[in-house]
Motif scaffolding. Structure first.
Motif, mmCIF file in Angstrom:
data_model
loop_
_atom_site.group_PDB
_atom_site.id
_atom_site.type_symbol
_atom_site.label_atom_id
_atom_site.label_comp_id
_atom_site.label_asym_id
_atom_site.label_seq_id
_atom_site.Cartn_x
_atom_site.Cartn_y
_atom_site.Cartn_z
ATOM 1 N N ARG A 11 -1.986 41.666 1.581
ATOM 2 C CA ARG A 11 -1.025 40.576 1.418
ATOM 3 C C ARG A 11 0.389 41.163 1.459
ATOM 4 N NH1 ARG A 11 -2.777 35.796 -0.333
ATOM 5 N NH2 ARG A 11 -0.868 35.381 -1.492
ATOM 6 N N PHE A 12 1.142 40.770 2.493
ATOM 7 C CA PHE A 12 2.431 41.388 2.761
ATOM 8 C C PHE A 12 3.581 40.383 2.644
ATOM 9 C CE2 PHE A 12 -0.745 43.692 5.182
ATOM 10 C CZ PHE A 12 -0.390 45.026 5.039
ATOM 11 N N ILE A 13 4.741 40.904 2.219
ATOM 12 C CA ILE A 13 6.018 40.230 2.425
ATOM 13 C C ILE A 13 6.844 41.118 3.346
ATOM 14 C CG2 ILE A 13 8.240 39.572 1.419
ATOM 15 C CD1 ILE A 13 6.818 38.720 -1.097
ATOM 16 N N ILE A 14 7.336 40.536 4.424
ATOM 17 C CA ILE A 14 8.306 41.202 5.295
ATOM 18 C C ILE A 14 9.662 40.576 4.998
ATOM 19 C CG2 ILE A 14 9.017 41.643 7.670
ATOM 20 C CD1 ILE A 14 6.076 41.325 8.486
ATOM 21 N N SER A 15 10.600 41.388 4.551
ATOM 22 C CA SER A 15 11.906 40.879 4.131
ATOM 23 C C SER A 15 12.941 41.140 5.214
ATOM 24 C CB SER A 15 12.333 41.550 2.814
ATOM 25 O OG SER A 15 13.621 41.106 2.441
ATOM 26 N N THR A 41 -2.704 38.518 5.054
ATOM 27 C CA THR A 41 -1.777 37.400 4.861
ATOM 28 C C THR A 41 -0.353 37.931 4.916
ATOM 29 O OG1 THR A 41 -3.366 36.201 3.489
ATOM 30 C CG2 THR A 41 -1.045 35.560 3.311
ATOM 31 N N ILE A 42 0.475 37.288 5.712
ATOM 32 C CA ILE A 42 1.857 37.743 5.891
ATOM 33 C C ILE A 42 2.815 36.636 5.495
ATOM 34 C CG2 ILE A 42 3.589 38.532 7.538
ATOM 35 C CD1 ILE A 42 1.330 39.752 9.176
ATOM 36 N N ALA A 43 3.710 36.968 4.582
ATOM 37 C CA ALA A 43 4.820 36.085 4.225
ATOM 38 C C ALA A 43 6.104 36.703 4.762
ATOM 39 C CB ALA A 43 4.908 35.909 2.718
ATOM 40 N N ASP A 87 0.574 42.496 -2.306
ATOM 41 C CA ASP A 87 0.400 43.897 -2.690
ATOM 42 C C ASP A 87 1.390 44.825 -2.001
ATOM 43 O OD1 ASP A 87 -0.819 44.572 -0.055
ATOM 44 O OD2 ASP A 87 -2.521 43.421 -0.819
ATOM 45 N N THR A 88 2.151 44.283 -1.006
ATOM 46 C CA THR A 88 3.071 45.133 -0.256
ATOM 47 C C THR A 88 4.283 44.319 0.171
ATOM 48 O OG1 THR A 88 1.188 46.373 0.644
ATOM 49 C CG2 THR A 88 3.311 46.667 1.748
ATOM 50 N N ILE A 89 5.470 44.906 -0.020
ATOM 51 C CA ILE A 89 6.683 44.315 0.538
ATOM 52 C C ILE A 89 7.352 45.367 1.412
ATOM 53 C CG2 ILE A 89 8.088 44.924 -1.506
ATOM 54 C CD1 ILE A 89 9.740 42.346 -0.891
ATOM 55 N N ARG A 104 10.877 44.756 -10.069
ATOM 56 C CA ARG A 104 10.629 44.092 -11.341
ATOM 57 C C ARG A 104 9.377 43.214 -11.262
ATOM 58 N NH1 ARG A 104 15.018 42.008 -15.660
ATOM 59 N NH2 ARG A 104 13.593 40.936 -17.071
ATOM 60 N N ALA A 105 9.081 42.691 -10.085
ATOM 61 C CA ALA A 105 7.874 41.881 -9.903
ATOM 62 C C ALA A 105 6.604 42.734 -9.887
ATOM 63 C CB ALA A 105 7.974 41.087 -8.607
ATOM 64 N N ARG A 106 6.777 44.033 -9.896
ATOM 65 C CA ARG A 106 5.661 44.995 -9.906
ATOM 66 C C ARG A 106 4.765 44.851 -8.664
ATOM 67 N NH1 ARG A 106 5.292 47.638 -14.770
ATOM 68 N NH2 ARG A 106 6.405 46.701 -16.539
ATOM 69 N N ILE A 107 5.380 44.587 -7.536
ATOM 70 C CA ILE A 107 4.621 44.604 -6.290
ATOM 71 C C ILE A 107 4.142 46.035 -6.072
ATOM 72 C CG2 ILE A 107 4.774 44.307 -3.790
ATOM 73 C CD1 ILE A 107 6.831 42.090 -4.288
ATOM 74 N N PRO A 108 2.841 46.246 -5.895
ATOM 75 C CA PRO A 108 2.302 47.617 -5.892
ATOM 76 C C PRO A 108 2.916 48.552 -4.860
ATOM 77 C CG PRO A 108 0.515 46.049 -6.176
ATOM 78 C CD PRO A 108 1.752 45.242 -5.872
ATOM 79 N N ARG A 109 3.059 48.086 -3.601
ATOM 80 C CA ARG A 109 3.669 48.930 -2.571
ATOM 81 C C ARG A 109 5.002 48.321 -2.164
ATOM 82 N NH1 ARG A 109 -1.440 48.229 -1.088
ATOM 83 N NH2 ARG A 109 -2.886 50.000 -1.026
ATOM 84 N N ARG A 110 6.042 49.124 -2.274
ATOM 85 C CA ARG A 110 7.386 48.656 -1.935
ATOM 86 C C ARG A 110 7.973 49.654 -0.938
ATOM 87 N NH1 ARG A 110 6.670 48.725 -7.277
ATOM 88 N NH2 ARG A 110 8.131 50.459 -7.599
ATOM 89 N N ILE A 111 8.090 49.220 0.313
ATOM 90 C CA ILE A 111 8.444 50.118 1.412
ATOM 91 C C ILE A 111 9.887 49.872 1.840
ATOM 92 C CG2 ILE A 111 7.920 50.778 3.795
ATOM 93 C CD1 ILE A 111 5.044 49.825 3.269
ATOM 94 N N GLY A 112 10.639 50.939 1.969
ATOM 95 C CA GLY A 112 12.015 50.851 2.444
ATOM 96 C C GLY A 112 12.435 52.162 3.081
ATOM 97 N N THR A 113 13.552 52.137 3.768
ATOM 98 C CA THR A 113 14.061 53.353 4.376
ATOM 99 C C THR A 113 14.662 54.273 3.323
ATOM 100 O OG1 THR A 113 15.718 54.258 5.897
ATOM 101 C CG2 THR A 113 16.218 52.137 4.901
#
Length: 336
Positions: A11-15, A41-43, A87-89, A104-113
């Motif tokens: 379950r992903f969020i693409i920001s 699932t992609i948000a 589970d991933t943003i 703060r939302a404790r999303i397990p995987r938080r990916i950034g540059t």
């Protein structure tokens, strides 16, 4: 390789909360995730302005509008994100406040540059590359953010258009569909860029309009209402055969109209990328100077033509591309 601490991401969020072209060039990231796991699932987290574009993408299951919560306290923003149980943003367009809310939302995987200092404490998966110095296209750079997941990230440019997924377009309103002429080439001219690109100049567009034969081309001008006020005296009032669509369409109708038309001419703007993604004849006018050059921002599609000014050094004023080159590209290279 996926960490043993977490199950495989599902379950992903693409920001991506910036403009039309930027969001469009991020949609292949959603396509790549679906290619890897069709059941994921992609948000997509974006803005009100680009929501119609995101809804047109078959790869996006949930549309999240940051404008709804951007003025709320951090605690409420985090709770809002947590409610979606992802589970991933993936922070494609870095924003410090969104990164803080995701942590703060404790999303397990938080990916950034890794090139954003605040990602070192808000993210727990870092992608190590620089957009500023890279020779890759913007869409390829977006796909590099899958590296921390161990997914495939090396996509040739000719494979990326198949990942757009623009299949769920809104129906085109009859007031606009009746404008399309099946006997002529319906060409959209989008002369302005809202300051996002070096422009060609309305005078050059006027010379182009004068040169294109009316029996072969039906011409439309698109843009915002404010842009219509700027270009009207030069591109509309002297040419009553040109249809003024500035300020007359919401984004969902603009997308549908581009899909119904035959081609579009513009500098490096969102509508140009839309035309390419929709397999229309897309003619892009570009500076050769980094970072504006087409190597980074060219439209991607099956019927794209890019015209560069060939000038690597900065210069003042409009793009220095002869009108004759543009006319030749439209009339000859597109086989019209």
């Amino acid at each position: 390789m996926t960490s043993h601490l977490f199950p495989s991401p599902k379950r992903f969020i693409i920001s991506r909360t910036d403009g039309i072209g930027d969001v469009l060039l991020t949609l292949p990231l959603a396509g790549a995730l679906k290619q890897h796991d069709p059941d994921c699932t992609i948000a997509m987290l974006g803005r009100s302005y680009t929501e119609p574009l995101v809804r047109a993408c078959e790869h996006v299951d949930v549309v999240l509008n940051w404008d709804e919560v951007k003025n709320r306290p951090l605690k409420e923003q985090a709770e809002w994100l947590a409610d979606y149980d992802v589970d991933t943003i993936i922070h494609v367009f870095p924003r410090k406040e969104i990164a803080a809310a995701a942590r703060r939302a404790r999303i397990p995987r938080r990916i950034g540059t890794s090139h954003r200092t605040y990602h070192w404490w808000t993210c727990n998966r870092l992608a190590h590359f620089s957009r500023k110095t890279s020779d890759l296209h913007e869409s390829q750079l977006n796909l590099r953010l899958l590296e921390p997941l161990g997914f495939e990230t090396q996509y040739p440019l000719d494979q990326i258009p198949s990942l757009y997924g623009l299949t769920t377009l809104a129906p085109l309103s009859p007031e606009f569909s009746r404008l399309i002429d099946p006997q002529r080439f319906n060409l959209i001219l989008h002369p302005k860029s809202k300051g996002s690109a070096k422009e060609w100049g309305v005078e050059n567009f006027a010379r182009l309009i004068s040169a294109l034969p009316r029996d072969r081309f039906k011409l439309f001008i698109t843009g915002s209402a404010a842009e219509g006020m700027v270009v009207g005296p030069t591109l509309l009032q002297p040419f009553p055969h040109v249809f003024d669509l500035t300020g007359k369409m919401e984004l969902d109708q603009l997308i549908a109209f581009i899909a119904a038309a035959d081609g579009l001419l513009a500098c490096s703007t969102g509508p140009l990328h839309l035309a390419a993604a929709l397999s229309k004849a897309a003619v892009g006018l570009y500076s050769s100077r980094r970072p504006l050059h087409p190597g980074r921002w060219a439209p991607l599609g099956v019927n794209v033509r890019v015209i560069e000014d060939g000038i690597a050094e900065p210069y003042q004023g409009r793009l220095q591309i002869p009108v004759e080159r543009v006319i030749n590209t439209i009339v000859s290279n597109l086989g019209i």
